[in-house]
Enzyme design. Structure first.
Site, mmCIF file in Angstrom:
data_model
loop_
_atom_site.group_PDB
_atom_site.id
_atom_site.type_symbol
_atom_site.label_atom_id
_atom_site.label_comp_id
_atom_site.label_asym_id
_atom_site.label_seq_id
_atom_site.Cartn_x
_atom_site.Cartn_y
_atom_site.Cartn_z
ATOM 1 N N CYS A 187 0.885 -0.977 0.072
ATOM 2 C CA CYS A 187 0.012 0.053 0.001
ATOM 3 C C CYS A 187 0.981 1.270 -0.005
ATOM 4 O O CYS A 187 1.742 1.398 0.822
ATOM 5 C CB CYS A 187 -0.989 0.074 1.198
ATOM 6 S SG CYS A 187 -2.173 -1.139 1.170
ATOM 7 N N ARG A 239 4.074 -0.456 -4.702
ATOM 8 C CA ARG A 239 4.167 -0.957 -3.344
ATOM 9 C C ARG A 239 2.613 -1.623 -3.275
ATOM 10 O O ARG A 239 2.407 -2.381 -2.428
ATOM 11 C CB ARG A 239 3.753 0.241 -2.306
ATOM 12 C CG ARG A 239 4.992 1.140 -2.219
ATOM 13 C CD ARG A 239 4.959 2.223 -1.281
ATOM 14 N NE ARG A 239 4.634 1.554 0.125
ATOM 15 C CZ ARG A 239 5.791 1.350 0.963
ATOM 16 N NH1 ARG A 239 7.158 1.735 0.418
ATOM 17 N NH2 ARG A 239 5.762 0.773 2.112
ATOM 18 N N TRP A 286 -2.789 -2.855 -1.844
ATOM 19 C CA TRP A 286 -2.710 -4.302 -1.902
ATOM 20 C C TRP A 286 -3.499 -4.821 -0.972
ATOM 21 O O TRP A 286 -3.250 -4.911 0.359
ATOM 22 C CB TRP A 286 -1.171 -4.411 -1.448
ATOM 23 C CG TRP A 286 -0.565 -5.985 -1.836
ATOM 24 C CD1 TRP A 286 -0.327 -6.539 -2.914
ATOM 25 C CD2 TRP A 286 -0.735 -7.010 -0.967
ATOM 26 N NE1 TRP A 286 0.087 -7.850 -2.781
ATOM 27 C CE2 TRP A 286 -0.252 -8.158 -1.571
ATOM 28 C CE3 TRP A 286 -1.061 -7.399 0.245
ATOM 29 C CZ2 TRP A 286 -0.116 -9.424 -0.945
ATOM 30 C CZ3 TRP A 286 -1.091 -8.681 0.877
ATOM 31 C CH2 TRP A 286 -0.421 -9.624 0.475
ATOM 32 N N ASN A 303 -2.235 1.401 5.732
ATOM 33 C CA ASN A 303 -1.595 0.350 5.288
ATOM 34 C C ASN A 303 -1.135 -0.562 6.719
ATOM 35 O O ASN A 303 -0.704 -0.092 7.542
ATOM 36 C CB ASN A 303 -0.101 0.882 4.976
ATOM 37 C CG ASN A 303 0.915 0.094 4.405
ATOM 38 O OD1 ASN A 303 0.635 -1.492 4.323
ATOM 39 N ND2 ASN A 303 2.127 0.465 4.349
ATOM 40 N N GLY A 304 -1.658 -1.790 6.662
ATOM 41 C CA GLY A 304 -1.406 -2.462 7.628
ATOM 42 C C GLY A 304 -2.597 -3.687 7.855
ATOM 43 O O GLY A 304 -3.454 -3.662 6.866
ATOM 44 N N GLU A 339 17.392 -18.668 -6.638
ATOM 45 C CA GLU A 339 16.961 -17.030 -7.149
ATOM 46 C C GLU A 339 16.560 -17.004 -8.566
ATOM 47 O O GLU A 339 15.565 -16.312 -8.844
ATOM 48 C CB GLU A 339 18.187 -16.143 -6.643
ATOM 49 C CG GLU A 339 17.851 -14.878 -7.243
ATOM 50 C CD GLU A 339 16.681 -13.981 -6.686
ATOM 51 O OE1 GLU A 339 16.281 -14.465 -5.497
ATOM 52 O OE2 GLU A 339 16.579 -13.028 -7.022
ATOM 53 N N LYS A 382 12.553 -15.714 -9.481
ATOM 54 C CA LYS A 382 12.455 -14.504 -10.571
ATOM 55 C C LYS A 382 11.434 -15.239 -11.654
ATOM 56 O O LYS A 382 10.584 -14.224 -12.011
ATOM 57 C CB LYS A 382 13.933 -14.309 -11.185
ATOM 58 C CG LYS A 382 14.777 -13.450 -10.630
ATOM 59 C CD LYS A 382 14.496 -12.027 -10.138
ATOM 60 C CE LYS A 382 13.784 -11.983 -9.063
ATOM 61 N NZ LYS A 382 14.317 -11.892 -7.701
ATOM 62 N N GLU A 398 7.884 -15.450 -10.063
ATOM 63 C CA GLU A 398 7.339 -14.322 -9.691
ATOM 64 C C GLU A 398 6.562 -13.274 -10.783
ATOM 65 O O GLU A 398 5.511 -12.564 -10.725
ATOM 66 C CB GLU A 398 7.929 -13.444 -8.567
ATOM 67 C CG GLU A 398 9.189 -12.858 -9.118
ATOM 68 C CD GLU A 398 9.907 -11.968 -7.898
ATOM 69 O OE1 GLU A 398 9.055 -11.535 -6.861
ATOM 70 O OE2 GLU A 398 11.148 -12.194 -7.708
ATOM 71 N N HIS A 424 17.285 -37.268 -5.769
ATOM 72 C CA HIS A 424 16.175 -37.833 -4.818
ATOM 73 C C HIS A 424 14.894 -37.167 -4.927
ATOM 74 O O HIS A 424 14.051 -37.148 -3.970
ATOM 75 C CB HIS A 424 16.752 -37.000 -3.449
ATOM 76 C CG HIS A 424 18.126 -37.235 -3.120
ATOM 77 N ND1 HIS A 424 18.663 -38.711 -2.869
ATOM 78 C CD2 HIS A 424 19.568 -36.567 -3.316
ATOM 79 C CE1 HIS A 424 19.888 -38.909 -2.635
ATOM 80 N NE2 HIS A 424 20.323 -37.555 -2.928
ATOM 81 N N LYS A 438 5.936 -4.658 -3.382
ATOM 82 C CA LYS A 438 7.362 -4.652 -3.205
ATOM 83 C C LYS A 438 7.679 -4.790 -1.870
ATOM 84 O O LYS A 438 8.699 -5.652 -1.664
ATOM 85 C CB LYS A 438 7.592 -3.045 -3.894
ATOM 86 C CG LYS A 438 9.309 -2.819 -3.790
ATOM 87 C CD LYS A 438 10.091 -3.844 -4.720
ATOM 88 C CE LYS A 438 11.493 -3.645 -4.796
ATOM 89 N NZ LYS A 438 12.195 -4.606 -5.369
HETATM 90 C C1 AGP Z 1 12.077 -10.758 -4.794
HETATM 91 O O1 AGP Z 1 12.062 -10.504 -6.172
HETATM 92 C C2 AGP Z 1 10.696 -10.604 -3.949
HETATM 93 N N1 AGP Z 1 9.907 -9.849 -4.789
HETATM 94 C C3 AGP Z 1 10.708 -10.766 -2.580
HETATM 95 O O2 AGP Z 1 11.058 -12.278 -2.337
HETATM 96 C C4 AGP Z 1 11.628 -9.994 -1.713
HETATM 97 O O3 AGP Z 1 12.875 -10.415 -1.807
HETATM 98 C C5 AGP Z 1 11.235 -10.406 -0.137
HETATM 99 O O4 AGP Z 1 10.044 -10.025 0.055
HETATM 100 C C6 AGP Z 1 11.933 -9.565 1.064
HETATM 101 O O5 AGP Z 1 11.908 -8.175 0.624
HETATM 102 P P1 AGP Z 1 12.924 -7.177 1.477
HETATM 103 O O6 AGP Z 1 14.399 -7.519 0.763
HETATM 104 O O7 AGP Z 1 12.726 -5.726 1.112
HETATM 105 O O8 AGP Z 1 13.000 -7.536 2.728
#
Ligand code: AGP
Length: 612
Positions: A2, A27, A74, A100-101, A485, A489, A492, A508, A607
């Site tokens: 948010c 956000r 969000w 926000n929260g 990672e 990527k 997401e 395994h 984000k």
């Molecule tokens: C990464 O591409 C993601 N969007 C997400 O996993 C992110 O890394 C995670 O939410 C942690 O965020 P931060 O580094 O702001 O704490």
């Protein structure tokens, strides 16, 4: 999660709010809304969708106001739709609230308020705040908005960044913060309340970071920071140092691509002034006064989420190899709830790009309460984690707007590498190994630049595989976290199911998935695990899997084993993640573009994850 903005001043609030919302759209972007005060009444406009769509309807209204608030959502409680979008109002439209929260006790409060005749319009937890203020105001008509908000805050449980206005105490904005970021912008005759300073940097660079448990009151003539009981507090003004062009796309079609291509600079910036190339040592100013405690650590625990957790895994390898201190890496969300045993001589490192991730912040608080030294590795300057940890290191990657984290990952790894070296100097790290490490770090920005030149080749790989429905990513040692990672990527931003594994784990279980439709991305650098990974490639080939390999320049043997080989420059093994992660970032980027996905604002994500 948010984006929040409140404005009071002399200018057109609508323009300021809409521009700020567009900046903060990363956000949260499922719905959006604004409320402005006109002739003593609120005009509220809100809808599902993007800020640009809201702007279209607002332009038709010809609204004029110098005081108002806006929100990008969000969703937590209630679907993203026009009604659940913020702002929320009380029964008579005299109170407007953005939030926000999460208000955890909203259900019981709502039941109580309904029994008193309040009519609710939305399914959100937030609406309860507007009605609660209305109800308290009815009981205390002589009190002003800040006094009433202070009473209201005593009744709600949960996390919040709140911005509130009321017609019966007009020309005033009251804000409150607990667990969600809230920043005041201090301009000349104008004041702002925002969840992200990027929303207002063309208006002012002077900001006050509200602490948890603080409120603030903004009027046309000034601002004051208060505690939750409405008692005045002293506030320190900080200055925002980044520029507008750092938060704009600068000719790139997406923020993500811009941020991928910024990595030679962001990695360089994360090392700037920190490495002494003559003494082969590192000075991380933010933690140097705690060096003794770091060196005496019984163990280091790294807690983080998502991409930052992957950087933490690379950090585990680096710190154990170079500093010889035992390291455990934890998901912050698990660490905080499993009643971890933390000793006062433990060091807990929390890693976060945003510095606002709720689980990571809670892990830091948990560790602090148990007496451990808590170190933050953070990107966003002035963020909550940066301020609440005992000490820390900024990664200086610059603003990261794309929801998929890219340049933050490589800057986090670079900082962890420097930390390993800084500690290693005192824990008996061999001088030749030190020299090799420092020399290699120095060349990394250039090698990243060369790796980025592979972009057209990687795009060609993406064109071959963008319609696949599953992907497997495999790597070993330092490149096991890179495999995780790479898979994160891809899923997401392209919504393709992808799994990352240590290559040796394939047999395994995951090997059962391999058939002629399964692309398998291997990181097969010529390092200590190279020959083992080659065997894993053979195993996939034997089952007709489609092999894509990230390999080293000069490795000709690999050519006959893979359908596609992306060859990156050679560096020392511990720093390979800084190069191997880049083709994987680009691969997911191009696949997402080819699938017409919203790269910078993927569905369901936000984000910074400021709720649990
Ligand atoms: C990464 O591409 C993601 N969007 C997400 O996993 C992110 O890394 C995670 O939410 C942690 O965020 P931060 O580094 O702001 O704490």
């Amino acid at each position: 999660m948010c984006g929040i903005i409140g404005y009071i001043g002399k200018k057109n609030a609508i323009d300021i709010i809409l521009t700020g919302l567009k900046r903060m759209e990363y956000r949260g972007y499922d719905s959006t809304g604004i409320a402005v005060l006109q002739n003593g009444e609120f005009t509220v406009r809100k809808r599902r969708g993007k800020v640009a769509e809201l702007e279209e309807i607002i332009n038709l209204d010809h609204l004029v106001s110098t005081c108002g608030l806006g929100h990008t959502r969000w969703a937590t409680h209630g679907q993203p739709n026009d009604i659940n979008a913020h702002p929320h109002i009380d029964t008579n439209g005299e109170v407007v609230v953005i939030h926000n929260g999460i208000i955890e006790n909203y259900d019981s409060l709502k039941r109580d308020l309904k029994s008193k005749g309040h009519v609710f319009r939305s399914e959100t937890d937030t609406e309860v705040v507007a009605h609660l203020i209305e109800s308290i105001h009815k009981d205390h008509p002589d009190r002003n908005l800040d006094e009433i908000v202070a009473i209201m805050l005593g009744e709600i449980v949960g996390t919040y960044g709140l911005v509130i206005m009321a017609t019966w105490d007009a020309d005033k904005i009251v804000v409150a913060r607990k667990g969600s970021p809230m920043i005041l912008g201090i301009g000349e005759g104008e004041y702002f309340a925002v969840s992200d300073a990027s929303a207002i940097i063309e208006h002012t660079r002077d900001v006050v970071y509200l602490n948890d448990g603080e409120m603030a009151v903004l009027t046309r003539t000034g601002y004051s920071v208060r505690d939750m009981k409405n008692k005045a507090l002293d506030a320190e003004i900080d200055r925002i140092t980044y520029d507008l062009d750092q938060i704009e796309k600068g000719g790139f079609p997406h923020f993500m691509l811009k941020e991928i291509f910024e990595q030679p600079e962001s990695i360089f910036n994360s090392m700037r002034g920190r490495i002494d190339y003559e003494t082969l040592s590192v000075r991380l100013g933010g933690i140097s006064t705690h060096l003794g405690r770091l060196l005496r650590a019984r163990r280091i625990i790294i807690a983080a989420c998502g991409t930052s957790w992957h950087a933490g895994l690379v950090g585990e390898y680096l710190l154990e190899e170079y500093a010889k201190i035992p390291v455990e890496v934890e998901y912050a969300s698990e660490f905080r709830y499993r009643q971890p045993i933390i000793y006062p001589d433990d060091v807990v490192i929390v890693i976060s790009q945003s510095g606002e991730t709720a689980d990571t912040l809670a892990a830091a608080r948990e560790a602090k309460s148990k007496g451990a030294l808590v170190v933050g590795i953070v990107n966003v300057v002035g963020s909550t984690i940066a301020r609440e940890t005992d000490c820390g290191v900024y990664i200086h990657a610059g603003p990261e707007i794309g929801v998929a984290s890219t340049k933050a990952f490589t800057a986090q790894v670079t900082v962890l590498a420097q930390l390993a070296l800084m500690l290693g100097v005192y824990t008996g790290l061999d001088i030749n190994k030190r020299r090799a490490f420092v020399d290699a770090l120095k060349t990394i920005p250039d090698l990243v630049r060369r790796t980025l030149e592979l972009n057209p080749e990687i795009e060609a790989v993406a064109r071959t595989f963008y319609q696949s429905t599953n992907f497997l990513y495999l790597g070993r040692g330092y490149n096991f976290p890179v495999a995780l990672e790479g898979a994160l990527k891809l899923k997401e931003i392209s919504y393709i199911h992808a799994e990352g594994y240590p290559a040796a784990e394939m047999k395994h279980g995951p090997i059962a998935l391999i058939d002629e439709n399964m692309p398998v991305v291997f990181v097969a650098i010529q390092d200590s695990t190279y020959h083992k990974v080659i065997s894993n490639i053979e195993e996939v080939r034997a089952r007709k899997g489609r092999v894509i390999v990230i390999a080293n320049e000069g490795d000709e043997y690999i050519d006959k084993l893979a359908e596609f080989v992306i060859k990156i420059p050679v560096t020392i093994e511990p720093l390979t993640p800084l190069l191997t992660s880049i083709p994987l970032q680009l691969l997911s980027y191009h696949i997402a573009v080819l699938r017409n996905c919203n790269v910078d604002q993927p569905r369901n994500l936000a984000k910074s994850v400021t709720v649990e």
